[in-house]
Design an enzyme around this catalytic site. Structure first.
Site, PDB file in Angstrom:
ATOM      1  N   GLU A  33     -29.763 -17.584  -2.643  1.00  0.00           N
ATOM      2  CA  GLU A  33     -30.757 -17.049  -2.055  1.00  0.00           C
ATOM      3  C   GLU A  33     -31.524 -15.930  -2.895  1.00  0.00           C
ATOM      4  O   GLU A  33     -32.515 -15.776  -3.030  1.00  0.00           O
ATOM      5  CB  GLU A  33     -30.577 -16.453  -0.736  1.00  0.00           C
ATOM      6  CG  GLU A  33     -30.019 -17.455   0.198  1.00  0.00           C
ATOM      7  CD  GLU A  33     -30.906 -18.927   0.436  1.00  0.00           C
ATOM      8  OE1 GLU A  33     -32.146 -18.659   0.204  1.00  0.00           O
ATOM      9  OE2 GLU A  33     -30.246 -19.800   0.892  1.00  0.00           O
ATOM     10  N   ASP A  58     -29.207 -23.013  -6.876  1.00  0.00           N
ATOM     11  CA  ASP A  58     -28.012 -23.509  -6.973  1.00  0.00           C
ATOM     12  C   ASP A  58     -27.052 -22.949  -8.087  1.00  0.00           C
ATOM     13  O   ASP A  58     -25.921 -22.442  -8.209  1.00  0.00           O
ATOM     14  CB  ASP A  58     -27.789 -24.818  -6.859  1.00  0.00           C
ATOM     15  CG  ASP A  58     -27.856 -25.301  -5.418  1.00  0.00           C
ATOM     16  OD1 ASP A  58     -27.656 -24.596  -4.376  1.00  0.00           O
ATOM     17  OD2 ASP A  58     -27.978 -26.751  -5.251  1.00  0.00           O
TER      18      ASP A  58
END
Length: 651
Positions: free
Chosen positions: A500, A563
């Site tokens: 995030e 990611d």
């Protein structure tokens, strides 16, 4: 996981199954999840199981049991807002009463569409229809101005399609004919249940699909929409009004937001509005009216009889691959919990999420930010000026863990009238919600409301507020547990946290400054270097094979950048622990992506989802990290080997 995130949900964790360590060299995902996959069964009323889904199913069972005790009088609450939820839940669960009423509660709602005479009649009633929750081909919304997030702005979006994406309307799409046949059959049955004659239903459905098909050529597809910064196209009110010679768009906008002081409208897809005269005119009104009726009938059916609810879900089940409709009680739970999501979330968080876990996760977030700051300062491909801006943005990043401090004021306005039916209560809540939404244009931007409730298994980054949010529900094993090794937690929730954070610096998030404003803070050379690295990530994933088809690298690039950054930063944090177990780190990373999904769901996600398939999320990102090779002795010739020149490292 991102700002426009997905809802996800069982009790069987992959941790119960042994890891085939000998297989790691060939397929990390199968080495960790293979034994589980052989026996895992997808629930008949769900499209997938494993990972996020298991946690969500467990929460579903827990909360349904709790709320059943409330409804039966075994437990009580002094929370007035939870009591309103329970009243609504009781109405939703009362299928005897819903059966008795049949389609009667929906008749006034549908009649407003049936009575429309022509385009001018619809235009005159459009503000009230909008506030009542009817669909529209010119959907307006009030959101934070992407270039000045202290203020709200009016946005003009495009109508959603019946098929999942405009690409489904192309002649060579293999799935569209079957999906449209299911949709037509579903709607024909709903019209029959609602008391319409077959000829009227057949013509209405055909016209609705004709109108829907006319929208598709003028819209962006999912890949184009993945670059969401291109939604920012400001027009003056006069320019916006010029998009239609048949509708007074300026008058509509000003009436809706209750102000004459409206100077601009941000148009998300200008090509769509440039075609508005072609899409919506007196000649196309019959098709448009049918589209309105079809969409409205399908929407209200979920609040009526059990048969109507089951029929109205046929198309969605065909899209997702779910074999059966949910049982009535479970469907009632979801319907009520969705309406009172933040109320339910706070109940869950206060009862099941402890302060010790909240403090520990908050500490992990701060540690991850610290690691990120060090990595940014040591970055070799950014200039000092851009690095300073990146570090500044990171220093202002907001952190929300567990649950909001208090219930948002809007939910305090939801008062259930137990003398009215379920649908009538829902429509009243819709009016309250939309009146509040359109009435906030001149108010201060509300940065406190969470976009997800605390009982949702997910997380997100909001670029306009520069804030990361981790609801309580995701802070469980295998993502996080005080009983797991620290390295396992870093491979789970640590990588999610850093993921995030990385969204602040993905191909979209990197275009927003420390205040959340859409603003270029990069030097030209740095931006070019970043775009080259992003393209390398696109190329790395583009064309990867799955049983459902090939990956679209451009569609999934933002999530892949997140990611990659998340995993590498979490790895660095894990290595700071004196008891670091890097094998456990990578194994838990693969474990959290253990999912068994229907082929239909996999195909749908390949077409529209900005996340890469779970198998490749687990397998590709470790290949980019040197520690993966040394930890498991991966050598050239092993299937998990990726030549150093082909590894992509951005953050």
């Amino acid at each position: 996981m991102r700002y426009n995130s997905l809802k996800l949900r069982k009790v069987i964790f992959v941790t119960q199954y042994p890891v085939n360590t000998a297989q790691i060299k060939d397929d990390l995902y199968l080495a960790v999840n293979g034994a589980w996959l052989k026996t895992a069964k997808i629930p008949a009323d769900k499209p997938a199981t494993g990972g996020f889904f298991d946690l969500a199913d467990n929460i579903e069972k827990t909360l349904m049991a709790d709320f059943e005790d409330f409804l039966n009088g075994k437990t009580h609450t002094d929370d007035p807002y939870l009591r309103e939820f329970l009243k609504y839940y009781r109405l939703a669960s009362d299928f005897d009463q819903r059966e008795k009423l049949g389609f009667k509660p929906a008749k006034p709602f549908l009649k407003r569409i049936e009575d429309l005479k022509n385009l001018a009649d619809w235009e005159e009633k459009l503000p009230s229809l909008t506030l009542a929750g009817y669909p529209s081909p010119v959907p307006l919304s009030v959101e934070a101005d992407m270039k000045n997030t202290k203020a709200y702005a009016l946005y003009a979006d495009v109508a959603s399609l019946i098929l999942p994406d405009k690409t489904y309307y192309t002649k060579d799409n293999p799935q569209a004919p079957a999906l449209l046949a299911i949709f037509q059959k579903m709607m024909a049955k709903l019209f029959q249940l609602a008391g319409y004659d077959d000829d009227f239903a057949s013509q209405t459905i055909a016209q609705a699909l004709e109108f829907d098909r006319s929208l598709a050529p003028h819209q962006k597809d999912s890949t184009e929409r993945a670059d969401y910064t291109k939604q920012y196209n400001p027009y003056s009110l006069a320019e916006f009004a010029s998009f239609s010679s048949h509708l007074d768009l300026a008058a509509y906008a000003k009436t809706l937001v209750k102000t004459d002081d409206l100077d601009k409208v941000i148009v998300t897809e200008p090509n769509y509005y440039q075609a508005l005269d072609e899409i919506l005119n007196e000649d196309t009104f019959p098709q448009f009216k049918s589209w309105l009726l079809v969409r409205s009938l399908r929407a209200v059916a979920h609040y009526l009889t059990n048969e109507a609810r089951i029929v109205a879900g046929q198309y969605q089940r065909a899209l997702s691959g779910s074999k059966e409709a949910m049982k009535a009680k479970k469907a009632a739970y979801y319907l009520a919990a969705d309406q009172f999501d933040q109320v339910v979330g706070l109940y869950y968080a206060h009862k099941y999420f402890g302060p010790e876990a909240k403090a520990d996760v908050h500490r992990m977030v701060e540690q991850m930010i610290s690691v990120y700051q060090k990595r940014l300062k040591a970055n070799t491909w950014l200039s000092q000026a851009t690095k300073d801006k990146a570090v500044l943005k990171l220093s202002t990043l907001g952190i929300n863990v567990g649950y909001p401090d208090e219930l948002h004021y809007l939910y305090k306005k939801f008062v259930v009238d137990e003398n009215q039916d379920l649908l009538t209560n829902d429509l009243n809540f819709t009016k309250i919600t939309l009146s509040d939404h359109y009435g906030r244009l001149k108010k201060e931007v509300d940065r406190t409301r969470w976009a997800m409730p605390a009982h949702m298994v997910n997380a997100y980054y909001n670029p306009s507020f520069n804030v990361i949010v981790f609801p309580a529900a995701i802070l469980q094993a295998p993502f996080y547990s005080l009983k797991q090794k620290a390295s396992e937690n870093f491979g789970g929730i640590g990588a999610v946290i850093a993921h995030e954070i990385s969204h602040a610096f993905d191909n979209n998030g990197a275009k927003f400054d420390e205040f959340g404003n859409l603003k270029n803070w990069w030097t030209d050379s740095d931006l070019k270097a970043f775009e080259d690295l992003a393209q390398a990530m696109i190329s790395q994933f583009d064309g990867l094979e799955t049983e459902a088809g090939k990956v679209n690298g451009k569609l999934v690039v933002s999530e892949n950048i997140a990611d990659a950054g998340g995993l590498s930063c979490a790895l660095e944090a894990a290595k700071e622990d004196p008891q670091a177990d890097i094998s456990a780190f990578f194994i838990n990373w693969a474990r959290i992506w253990g999912v068994k999904a229907s082929l239909e769901r996999q195909k749908l996600l390949l077409a529209i989802d900005v996340h890469a398939p779970h198998v490749w999320r687990a397998n590709m990102q470790p290949k980019n990290l040197a520690d993966f090779y040394t930890t498991f002795n991966i050598q050239p010739g092993d299937k998990m080997w990726l030549a150093p020149a082909d590894r992509v490292n951005i953050w």
